[in-house]
Motif scaffolding. Structure first.
Motif, PDB file in Angstrom:
ATOM      1  N   VAL A 146       0.834  -1.204   0.000  1.00 10.27           N
ATOM      2  CA  VAL A 146       0.000   0.000   0.000  1.00 10.27           C
ATOM      3  C   VAL A 146       0.863   1.245   0.000  1.00 10.27           C
ATOM      4  CG1 VAL A 146      -1.757   1.283   1.275  1.00 10.27           C
ATOM      5  CG2 VAL A 146      -1.872  -1.221   1.158  1.00 10.27           C
ATOM      6  N   SER A 149       2.591   1.615  -3.342  1.00 14.63           N
ATOM      7  CA  SER A 149       1.650   2.034  -4.386  1.00 14.63           C
ATOM      8  C   SER A 149       1.382   3.525  -4.312  1.00 14.63           C
ATOM      9  CB  SER A 149       0.346   1.245  -4.259  1.00 14.63           C
ATOM     10  OG  SER A 149       0.571  -0.144  -4.379  1.00 14.63           O
ATOM     11  N   LEU A 150       1.185   4.037  -3.100  1.00 13.57           N
ATOM     12  CA  LEU A 150       0.945   5.471  -2.939  1.00 13.57           C
ATOM     13  C   LEU A 150       2.179   6.289  -3.322  1.00 13.57           C
ATOM     14  CD1 LEU A 150      -1.084   5.481   0.397  1.00 13.57           C
ATOM     15  CD2 LEU A 150      -1.945   5.666  -1.942  1.00 13.57           C
ATOM     16  N   ASP A 262      -3.199  -5.208  -4.040  1.00 14.05           N
ATOM     17  CA  ASP A 262      -2.893  -3.921  -3.403  1.00 14.05           C
ATOM     18  C   ASP A 262      -2.492  -2.849  -4.399  1.00 14.05           C
ATOM     19  OD1 ASP A 262      -3.227  -4.555  -0.524  1.00 14.05           O
ATOM     20  OD2 ASP A 262      -1.657  -6.009  -0.944  1.00 14.05           O
ATOM     21  N   GLU A 263      -1.549  -3.176  -5.294  1.00 17.06           N
ATOM     22  CA  GLU A 263      -1.083  -2.140  -6.208  1.00 17.06           C
ATOM     23  C   GLU A 263      -2.166  -1.743  -7.217  1.00 17.06           C
ATOM     24  OE1 GLU A 263       0.956  -5.970  -7.726  1.00 17.06           O
ATOM     25  OE2 GLU A 263      -0.147  -5.252  -5.979  1.00 17.06           O
ATOM     26  N   TYR A 265      -5.434  -1.917  -6.767  1.00 21.88           N
ATOM     27  CA  TYR A 265      -6.508  -1.187  -6.094  1.00 21.88           C
ATOM     28  C   TYR A 265      -6.068   0.225  -5.729  1.00 21.88           C
ATOM     29  CZ  TYR A 265     -10.074   0.024  -2.675  1.00 21.88           C
ATOM     30  OH  TYR A 265     -11.072   0.677  -1.994  1.00 21.88           O
ATOM     31  N   ASN A 266      -4.884   0.372  -5.165  1.00 20.00           N
ATOM     32  CA  ASN A 266      -4.457   1.686  -4.678  1.00 20.00           C
ATOM     33  C   ASN A 266      -4.016   2.618  -5.792  1.00 20.00           C
ATOM     34  OD1 ASN A 266      -4.353   1.636  -1.521  1.00 20.00           O
ATOM     35  ND2 ASN A 266      -3.587  -0.358  -2.160  1.00 20.00           N
ATOM     36  N   ASN A 269      -7.627   3.495  -7.409  1.00 19.94           N
ATOM     37  CA  ASN A 269      -8.764   3.679  -6.525  1.00 19.94           C
ATOM     38  C   ASN A 269      -9.135   5.152  -6.405  1.00 19.94           C
ATOM     39  OD1 ASN A 269     -10.750   3.079  -4.555  1.00 19.94           O
ATOM     40  ND2 ASN A 269      -9.321   3.733  -2.972  1.00 19.94           N
TER      41      ASN A 269
END
Length: 329
Positions: A146, A149-150, A262-263, A265-266, A269
């Motif tokens: 997460v 990804s951010l 995770d990657e 979705y974030n 998203n």
């Protein structure tokens, strides 16, 4: 000399078997007493209860939900049998996500495998500072997906002229690019692939390093005496002796690729169910949107078991073809 020793010596002189007196130390395997079992139960009970309640009971409940019409509730209600599975497999969006994850797997698995093996070979050749390089490449594996990804989304590939990727591109005269929004060509794949490589390469490099360190150096010395160098050493000694490690790495990479969430979705998203307009979705993202966005826990649970069966099937097929787990390998 103790009385027990005198008794033993006298028995041996008389030709009789020695008798161990009561209270003397006994040899042989000791049987656990009641206190040992009590300590064992007290130490393992919290783990076993938590594992059973939050894993196996949850899995069983999820399976029952997949057989019922559970919309907006996780309580078991109207039983529909395999209807949720049929509806899920007939869903065009879910089938498209399966195709996308298969394409992603076919691309990312060999790429990660090759980069990890290449780095392992390079680090293994280093005599000084090997621990430093190994630690440096392994650190990203400890970073949350997460958080990474951010970082990729808001700093490296944010699409702004001040973003790191666009700044570097500007040095060579390139215009700023909205990486995640560009679908023709699909530049968002660059973001996804570089992110996963950065997170995973170090971990699998360490696995390959462990395999390389297990190869006897005498084999390379004997091959060098026969005139083998460079590529022949790699193909005749290194790769064959890394076979078990390579098969294990491939299996882990396949499982990790199918579980990608995770990657994807974030990066795309924009809310609880805002990934519906994402250019690419994995099965887990689609199922998350179905369960949490549409509140259809029956189909979401059915999808979880379908995906589990797919992962298990691919793993078994791979193990069948590669011979993973056979004796003598």
């Amino acid at each position: 000399m103790s009385s027990a020793t005198n008794t033993t010596l006298k028995s041996e002189r008389a030709g009789r078997p020695a008798v161990t007196p009561r209270g003397a130390a006994r040899t042989g395997r000791a049987h656990p007493g009641r206190s040992d079992w009590t300590a064992f139960v007290l130490l393992t009970a919290p783990t076993l209860i938590g594992l059973g309640l939050f894993k196996y009971v949850a899995i069983g409940w999820s399976f029952l939900l997949s057989l019922s019409d559970a919309r907006g509730t996780i309580a078991l209600g109207h039983w529909v049998g395999l209807e949720n599975y049929r509806r899920l497999l007939s869903d065009q969006a879910f089938r498209a996500s399966l195709v996308q994850i298969l394409l992603f797997t076919v691309f990312i698995v060999p790429l990660t495998f090759a980069v990890s093996l290449g780095l392992a070979l390079l680090v293994h050749r280093i005599r000084r500072g090997r621990a430093l390089f190994r630690t440096t490449f392994l650190i990203p594996a400890a970073v949350s997906y997460v958080a990474a990804s951010l970082l990729w989304k808001m700093s490296l590939f944010n699409g702004l002229p001040a973003g790191i990727a666009n700044t570097v591109g500007g040095w060579f005269g390139a215009d700023p690019v909205p990486w995640l929004q560009t679908t023709s060509p699909p530049l968002y794949w660059i973001v996804l692939v570089t992110l996963r490589l950065w997170l995973q390469v170090g971990f699998y490099m360490v696995l390959f390093l462990a395999g390389l360190q297990g190869i006897p150096g005498e084999l390379y010395e004997a091959a060098a005496l026969d005139g083998a160098t460079g590529r022949r050493l790699l193909t005749r000694i290194t790769l064959p002796l890394l076979r078990n490690t390579s098969v294990a790495v491939l299996m882990l990479l396949f499982i990790a690729a199918f579980q990608a969430f995770d990657e994807f979705y974030n990066l795309f998203n924009s809310g609880l169910s805002g990934t519906g307009t994402a250019p690419v979705q994995t099965p887990l993202v689609h199922l998350y949107n179905t369960a949490m966005g549409s509140q259809n826990y029956g189909i979401g649970s059915a999808g979880a078991f379908v995906l589990t069966a797919l992962i298990v099937g691919v793993t078994l097929i791979q193990g069948r073809f590669t011979g993973f787990g056979r004796s003598g390998e």
